[in-house]
Design an enzyme around this catalytic site. Structure first.
Site, PDB file in Angstrom:
ATOM      1  N   ASN A  19       0.934  -1.249   0.029  1.00  0.00           N
ATOM      2  CA  ASN A  19      -0.019   0.301   0.101  1.00  0.00           C
ATOM      3  C   ASN A  19       0.978   1.261  -0.078  1.00  0.00           C
ATOM      4  O   ASN A  19       1.454   1.618   1.070  1.00  0.00           O
ATOM      5  CB  ASN A  19      -0.938  -0.177   1.373  1.00  0.00           C
ATOM      6  CG  ASN A  19      -1.818   1.275   1.233  1.00  0.00           C
ATOM      7  OD1 ASN A  19      -1.980   2.007   0.433  1.00  0.00           O
ATOM      8  ND2 ASN A  19      -2.950   1.015   2.152  1.00  0.00           N
ATOM      9  N   ARG A  26      -2.580  -2.134  -3.549  1.00  0.00           N
ATOM     10  CA  ARG A  26      -3.705  -1.293  -3.268  1.00  0.00           C
ATOM     11  C   ARG A  26      -3.596  -0.047  -4.418  1.00  0.00           C
ATOM     12  O   ARG A  26      -2.532   0.599  -4.433  1.00  0.00           O
ATOM     13  CB  ARG A  26      -3.706  -0.794  -2.078  1.00  0.00           C
ATOM     14  CG  ARG A  26      -5.011   0.405  -1.643  1.00  0.00           C
ATOM     15  CD  ARG A  26      -5.059   0.928  -0.614  1.00  0.00           C
ATOM     16  NE  ARG A  26      -6.328   1.817  -0.450  1.00  0.00           N
ATOM     17  CZ  ARG A  26      -6.372   2.885   0.414  1.00  0.00           C
ATOM     18  NH1 ARG A  26      -5.330   3.079   1.216  1.00  0.00           N
ATOM     19  NH2 ARG A  26      -7.473   3.328   0.448  1.00  0.00           N
ATOM     20  N   HIS A  74     -12.368   2.800  -0.698  1.00  0.00           N
ATOM     21  CA  HIS A  74     -12.482   1.558   0.352  1.00  0.00           C
ATOM     22  C   HIS A  74     -13.336   0.355   0.001  1.00  0.00           C
ATOM     23  O   HIS A  74     -13.808  -0.152   0.905  1.00  0.00           O
ATOM     24  CB  HIS A  74     -13.143   2.230   1.702  1.00  0.00           C
ATOM     25  CG  HIS A  74     -12.616   3.559   2.178  1.00  0.00           C
ATOM     26  ND1 HIS A  74     -13.160   4.375   2.797  1.00  0.00           N
ATOM     27  CD2 HIS A  74     -11.138   3.709   2.590  1.00  0.00           C
ATOM     28  CE1 HIS A  74     -12.274   5.431   3.597  1.00  0.00           C
ATOM     29  NE2 HIS A  74     -11.075   4.772   3.333  1.00  0.00           N
ATOM     30  N   ARG A 134     -10.121  15.500   6.400  1.00  0.00           N
ATOM     31  CA  ARG A 134     -10.917  15.850   5.446  1.00  0.00           C
ATOM     32  C   ARG A 134     -12.333  16.361   5.762  1.00  0.00           C
ATOM     33  O   ARG A 134     -12.797  15.661   6.851  1.00  0.00           O
ATOM     34  CB  ARG A 134     -10.979  14.655   4.402  1.00  0.00           C
ATOM     35  CG  ARG A 134      -9.778  14.265   3.774  1.00  0.00           C
ATOM     36  CD  ARG A 134      -9.821  12.842   2.903  1.00  0.00           C
ATOM     37  NE  ARG A 134      -9.073  11.967   3.468  1.00  0.00           N
ATOM     38  CZ  ARG A 134      -8.841  10.818   3.048  1.00  0.00           C
ATOM     39  NH1 ARG A 134      -9.774  10.379   1.950  1.00  0.00           N
ATOM     40  NH2 ARG A 134      -8.110   9.883   3.635  1.00  0.00           N
ATOM     41  N   GLU A 145      -8.044  -5.329   4.989  1.00  0.00           N
ATOM     42  CA  GLU A 145      -7.907  -4.915   3.631  1.00  0.00           C
ATOM     43  C   GLU A 145      -6.640  -5.702   2.963  1.00  0.00           C
ATOM     44  O   GLU A 145      -6.701  -6.341   1.639  1.00  0.00           O
ATOM     45  CB  GLU A 145      -7.507  -3.609   3.583  1.00  0.00           C
ATOM     46  CG  GLU A 145      -8.884  -2.889   4.004  1.00  0.00           C
ATOM     47  CD  GLU A 145      -8.456  -1.396   4.268  1.00  0.00           C
ATOM     48  OE1 GLU A 145      -8.036  -0.890   5.456  1.00  0.00           O
ATOM     49  OE2 GLU A 145      -8.796  -0.350   3.370  1.00  0.00           O
TER      50      GLU A 145
HETATM   51  C1  LIG Z   1      -9.281   6.313  -0.376  1.00  0.00           C
HETATM   52  C2  LIG Z   1      -8.955   6.706   1.036  1.00  0.00           C
HETATM   53  O1  LIG Z   1      -9.674   7.604   1.514  1.00  0.00           O
HETATM   54  O2  LIG Z   1      -8.185   6.253   1.695  1.00  0.00           O
HETATM   55  P1  LIG Z   1      -7.726   6.321   3.271  1.00  0.00           P
HETATM   56  O3  LIG Z   1      -8.750   5.968   4.130  1.00  0.00           O
HETATM   57  O4  LIG Z   1      -6.498   5.250   3.490  1.00  0.00           O
HETATM   58  O5  LIG Z   1      -7.055   7.671   3.233  1.00  0.00           O
HETATM   59 MG   LIG Z   2      -6.681   1.348   7.704  1.00  0.00          MG
END
Ligand SMILES: CC(=O)OP(=O)(O)O
Ligand SMILES: [Mg+2]
Ligand SMILES: Nc1ncnc2c1ncn2[C@@H]1O[C@H](COP(=O)(O)OP(=O)(O)O)[C@@H](O)[C@H]1O
Length: 395
Positions: A8, A89, A178, A239, A381
């Site tokens: 990853n 990934r 995800h 975010r 995952e």
């Molecule tokens: C696509 C994504 O949000 O991945 P992560 O949760 O690993 O930041």
């Molecule tokens: Mg994780």
């Protein structure tokens, strides 16, 4: 024994896990962080033995050399691991990929072509693939896409109501992310409920640093909260999740924020971090327990968003058999689970406070008479990536 090496790769980090296929066990795992910076750090875990290193790692290729050296020095032996593939990934597979694929130069080019849709992720994933192909030249490399599971979204869910020609020209639509986790968890839920997957409707809440919800009907993703990018939907570590898109034009006009500043604001300085000063849920919990109002409010906002999403997905699915919490916050924070489901008795959702508070890592946390079963299902995952990679190469 056969195994898959799972990678990853982020822009400045490389996480890896050696997964044994039969047992699903992680034989070894590790991470190289701050790649390209003056001081990098690395960790290799083999069984009970953990090795930490401070070093300088200039790029992903050097990172792989460190990883191979760590396996050589601390084990387990990669030669004896029966490696059948390297699984990668890849975050953005666009409308192109609906499953895992063996990487060749053409696939690399397509992942590169999708980079404008995931500028924070795909270029880094590609660096990892290129470096891994150098490190493991004899093995097949398989790309497993975050978006692939969501290729079953009906158009009513993926189509944004903006000018069709603009959207289509620039590939603007909901892709969802995800997917590996949502797929793994929803399949596991059907097993736990002892229901055929085809006849199971589940809401999966993947709450990590990134967070997304997914409505799964009969093993197919029918709605999900992330969008064209992994910025939409739930409140995350750094975010924002959903905001009125008009906020962007407003901040551009009244605060003079440019496109990169807006990107930074919403991706890196929002979410829990923006609301409390820390993007780590553990810090927020401690602050909230001490009565810091910004932290209390942040948890309220996060839980409200979750509840709104759960309500919407119950409607999308026409009722669910199960709700499953997963990833760092989903698996560990009873308070968030309780707040998300509080007062939903009328909808057939009843949490058992004791089961919610503690127990084995995988457990049912609803009461016996709850019509909708609520579960904690630890996501795996890497195991899912390994399984899909092995399937693609025919093992
Ligand atoms: C696509 C994504 O949000 O991945 P992560 O949760 O690993 O930041
Ligand atoms: Mg994780
Ligand atoms: N035991 C815990 N208690 C509270 N929060 C936790 C715990 N373990 C992890 N978390 C939180 O989970 C989040 C990270 O989730 P994780 O799934 O590891 O993220 P990633 O998306 O990076 O894989 C962080 O906010 C972290 O604080």
């Amino acid at each position: 024994m056969s195994s898959v090496f799972v990678v990853n790769a982020g822009s400045s980090s490389l996480k890896y896990q050696l997964v044994e296929l039969g047992s699903g066990a992680a034989l070894a795992s590790g991470i190289v962080e701050r790649i390209g910076e003056a001081r990098s750090s690395a960790r290799h875990v083999a069984g009970d033995v953990r090795t930490d290193a401070e070093l300088h790692v200039g790029d992903h290729e050097q990172a792989f050399r460190w990883v191979l050296a760590a396996f050589g020095e601390h084990g387990p032996s990669l030669e004896d691991a029966g490696l059948v593939a390297v699984g990668h990934r890849v975050v953005q597979g666009g409308a192109r990929f609906d499953g895992a694929v063996v990487v060749d130069d053409g696939i690399e080019a397509q992942i590169h072509d999708l980079a404008p849709l995931a500028p924070l992720h795909n270029p880094a994933n590609l660096l990892g693939i290129r470096a891994a192909r150098v490190a493991f030249p004899a093995l097949p490399h398989v790309a497993v896409f975050d978006t692939a599971f969501h290729r079953t979204l009906p158009r009513a869910a993926w189509r944004y109501a903006i000018d069709r020609s603009v959207a289509d020209e620039h590939r603007v639509r909901k892709y969802g992310f995800h997917g590996t986790s949502h797929q793994f968890v929803s399949r596991r839920v059907a097993e736990l409920l002892e229901r055929p997957l085809e006849d199971t409707r589940t809401i999966v809440l993947h709450l990590g640093n990134g967070a997304s919800a997914c409505a799964v009907d009969g093993g197919r993703s029918v709605e999900t909260s992330m969008g064209m990018t992994p910025l939409a939907g739930l409140v995350m570590g750094t975010r924002s999740g959903d905001v009125d898109p008009g906020v962007l034009t407003h901040l551009h006009r009244v605060a003079g924020l440019g496109v990169d500043e807006l990107d930074q604001l919403l991706n890196k300085r929002s979410g829990l971090l923006g609301l409390t000063g820390s993007g780590d849920m553990r810090d927020v919990q401690i602050a909230a327990a001490a009565g810091v109002d910004h932290a209390v409010e942040a948890l309220e906002v996060l839980a409200h968003r979750l509840r709104s999403t759960i309500g919407a997905y119950l409607a999308v699915l026409g009722g669910a058999h199960a709700i499953a919490f997963t990833a760092g916050v989903g698996e560990n924070v009873a308070q968030v689970r309780a707040a998300a489901l509080d007062g939903l008795d009328e909808l057939g959702i009843r949490l058992d406070p004791e089961r919610n508070a503690s127990g084995p890592s995988e457990r049912r946390i609803s009461t016996d008479d709850s019509r909708v079963q609520v579960w904690i299902v630890p996501t795996q995952e890497e195991l899912e990536i390994a399984t899909q990679a092995a399937a693609v190469v025919g093992v």
